[in-house]
Design an enzyme around this catalytic site. Structure first.
Site, PDB file in Angstrom:
ATOM      1  N   ASP A  47       0.497  -1.377  -0.120  1.00  0.00           N
ATOM      2  CA  ASP A  47       0.332   0.310   0.139  1.00  0.00           C
ATOM      3  C   ASP A  47       1.122   1.599  -0.280  1.00  0.00           C
ATOM      4  O   ASP A  47       0.766   1.875  -0.722  1.00  0.00           O
ATOM      5  CB  ASP A  47      -1.026   0.119   1.063  1.00  0.00           C
ATOM      6  CG  ASP A  47      -2.193   0.447   0.787  1.00  0.00           C
ATOM      7  OD1 ASP A  47      -2.461   0.816  -0.279  1.00  0.00           O
ATOM      8  OD2 ASP A  47      -2.256   2.028   2.005  1.00  0.00           O
ATOM      9  N   GLU A  85      -0.062  10.541   7.196  1.00  0.00           N
ATOM     10  CA  GLU A  85      -0.713   8.848   6.800  1.00  0.00           C
ATOM     11  C   GLU A  85       1.090   8.433   7.232  1.00  0.00           C
ATOM     12  O   GLU A  85       0.962   7.060   7.769  1.00  0.00           O
ATOM     13  CB  GLU A  85      -1.396   8.944   5.661  1.00  0.00           C
ATOM     14  CG  GLU A  85      -1.906   7.701   5.210  1.00  0.00           C
ATOM     15  CD  GLU A  85      -3.228   7.286   4.444  1.00  0.00           C
ATOM     16  OE1 GLU A  85      -4.452   7.805   4.445  1.00  0.00           O
ATOM     17  OE2 GLU A  85      -2.549   6.667   2.841  1.00  0.00           O
ATOM     18  N   GLU A 144     -11.302   6.144  -1.831  1.00  0.00           N
ATOM     19  CA  GLU A 144     -11.457   6.877  -0.914  1.00  0.00           C
ATOM     20  C   GLU A 144     -12.878   6.040  -0.524  1.00  0.00           C
ATOM     21  O   GLU A 144     -12.887   6.225   0.348  1.00  0.00           O
ATOM     22  CB  GLU A 144     -11.358   8.388  -1.230  1.00  0.00           C
ATOM     23  CG  GLU A 144     -10.117   8.758  -1.392  1.00  0.00           C
ATOM     24  CD  GLU A 144      -9.103   7.526  -0.686  1.00  0.00           C
ATOM     25  OE1 GLU A 144      -8.658   7.675   0.816  1.00  0.00           O
ATOM     26  OE2 GLU A 144      -7.992   7.660  -1.357  1.00  0.00           O
ATOM     27  N   GLU A 212      -9.704  -3.412  -5.626  1.00  0.00           N
ATOM     28  CA  GLU A 212      -9.028  -2.779  -4.637  1.00  0.00           C
ATOM     29  C   GLU A 212      -9.388  -4.189  -3.641  1.00  0.00           C
ATOM     30  O   GLU A 212      -8.657  -4.445  -2.912  1.00  0.00           O
ATOM     31  CB  GLU A 212     -10.424  -1.663  -4.127  1.00  0.00           C
ATOM     32  CG  GLU A 212     -10.031  -0.537  -4.215  1.00  0.00           C
ATOM     33  CD  GLU A 212      -9.292   0.252  -3.535  1.00  0.00           C
ATOM     34  OE1 GLU A 212      -8.725  -0.942  -2.395  1.00  0.00           O
ATOM     35  OE2 GLU A 212      -8.777   1.937  -3.805  1.00  0.00           O
TER      36      GLU A 212
HETATM   37  C1  LIG Z   1      -5.380   0.729  -2.195  1.00  0.00           C
HETATM   38  C2  LIG Z   1      -5.898   1.711  -1.608  1.00  0.00           C
HETATM   39  N1  LIG Z   1      -7.059   2.356  -1.919  1.00  0.00           N
HETATM   40  C3  LIG Z   1      -7.311   3.596  -1.043  1.00  0.00           C
HETATM   41  C4  LIG Z   1      -6.711   3.766   0.060  1.00  0.00           C
HETATM   42  C5  LIG Z   1      -7.175   4.650   0.789  1.00  0.00           C
HETATM   43  O1  LIG Z   1      -6.630   5.925   1.152  1.00  0.00           O
HETATM   44  C6  LIG Z   1      -5.813   3.407   0.312  1.00  0.00           C
HETATM   45  N2  LIG Z   1      -5.145   3.616   1.327  1.00  0.00           N
HETATM   46  N3  LIG Z   1      -5.540   2.294  -0.318  1.00  0.00           N
END
Ligand SMILES: Cc1ncc(CO)c(N)n1
Length: 221
Positions: A47, A85, A144, A212
């Protein structure tokens, strides 16, 4: 006449992937605190590679946007990702025993889903001033909205490990919810724009939902 909002239409059209992405076993295990730490560490490293490219995407959306409100909303979001973040990621890597040489490795082998995100982001960035804002915003809104959806659904959950707990609160706090509401309202307006190809944006939104869900699947491998 009660017209369906474009943002709702995008979500409806993205089934079954919307459901799979927002109600994934990975999320349920994470909010319950039972997710394997190694699986989560692996996911966070991937991520982090996603977020660095996603930050570029937001920067392009800012460049393609027209109004100061749009630039303000998106730059505030970019600022949050690159400060609070990022801080979350660094603390979590430390707690999970992941070395900087690994999470910052420019040659990291990325999951097919992360490669898919990178490919879609590159296409949106390269799509030019005319349609670039709509394409970039479709990816940002989908990513999001998926995270906000599960974040709000599991707001009562409070797993002990900070890296699980803060991953929930990062995606359901008041600021984040208002950001997602604004992103959806921008998509609603884009859906009214005669120059916009609604079906192409819908296909892109569905593709991001699918990635996702695939990303959560691949984190277990
Ligand atoms: C793949 C992915 N989608 C959405 C978010 C949310 O910001 C994230 N951190 N990672």
């Amino acid at each position: 006449m009660n017209k369906v909002k474009f943002s709702d239409y995008l979500i409806q059209q993205a089934e079954p992937y919307w459901q799979q992405a927002t109600d994934h076993g990975f999320i349920r295990d994470m909010v319950d605190g039972t997710l394997d730490k190694k699986v989560f560490a692996n996911y966070l490293v991937q991520d982090y590679a996603f977020v660095r490219v996603f930050a570029d995407l937001i920067a392009y959306a800012i460049a393609y946007s027209k109004t100061l409100e749009q630039k303000h909303r998106l730059s505030t979001f970019l600022s949050m990702i690159t400060s609070a973040e990022d801080d979350y990621f660094i603390r979590s890597f430390e707690a999970l025993g992941v070395e900087p040489s690994h999470y910052l490795d420019p040659n990291l082998a990325v999951f097919p889903s992360i490669q898919g995100f990178h490919d879609e982001i590159k296409k949106a960035i390269d799509s030019g001033a005319e349609v670039g804002y709509a394409n970039c915003m479709t990816i940002i809104t989908c990513a999001e909205a998926v995270y906000c959806h599960w974040g709000v659904k599991y707001r009562e959950k409070s797993p002990e490990a900070f890296y699980f707990n803060e991953w929930i609160t990062l995606h359901n706090n008041d600021y984040f919810q208002s950001l997602v509401a604004w992103l959806k309202s921008e998509m609603d307006q884009l859906g009214e724009d005669q120059k916009v190809d609604r079906e192409q944006l819908s296909a892109l939104f569905t593709k991001i939902c699918q990635l996702e869900s695939q990303f959560f699947d691949e984190s277990y491998l």
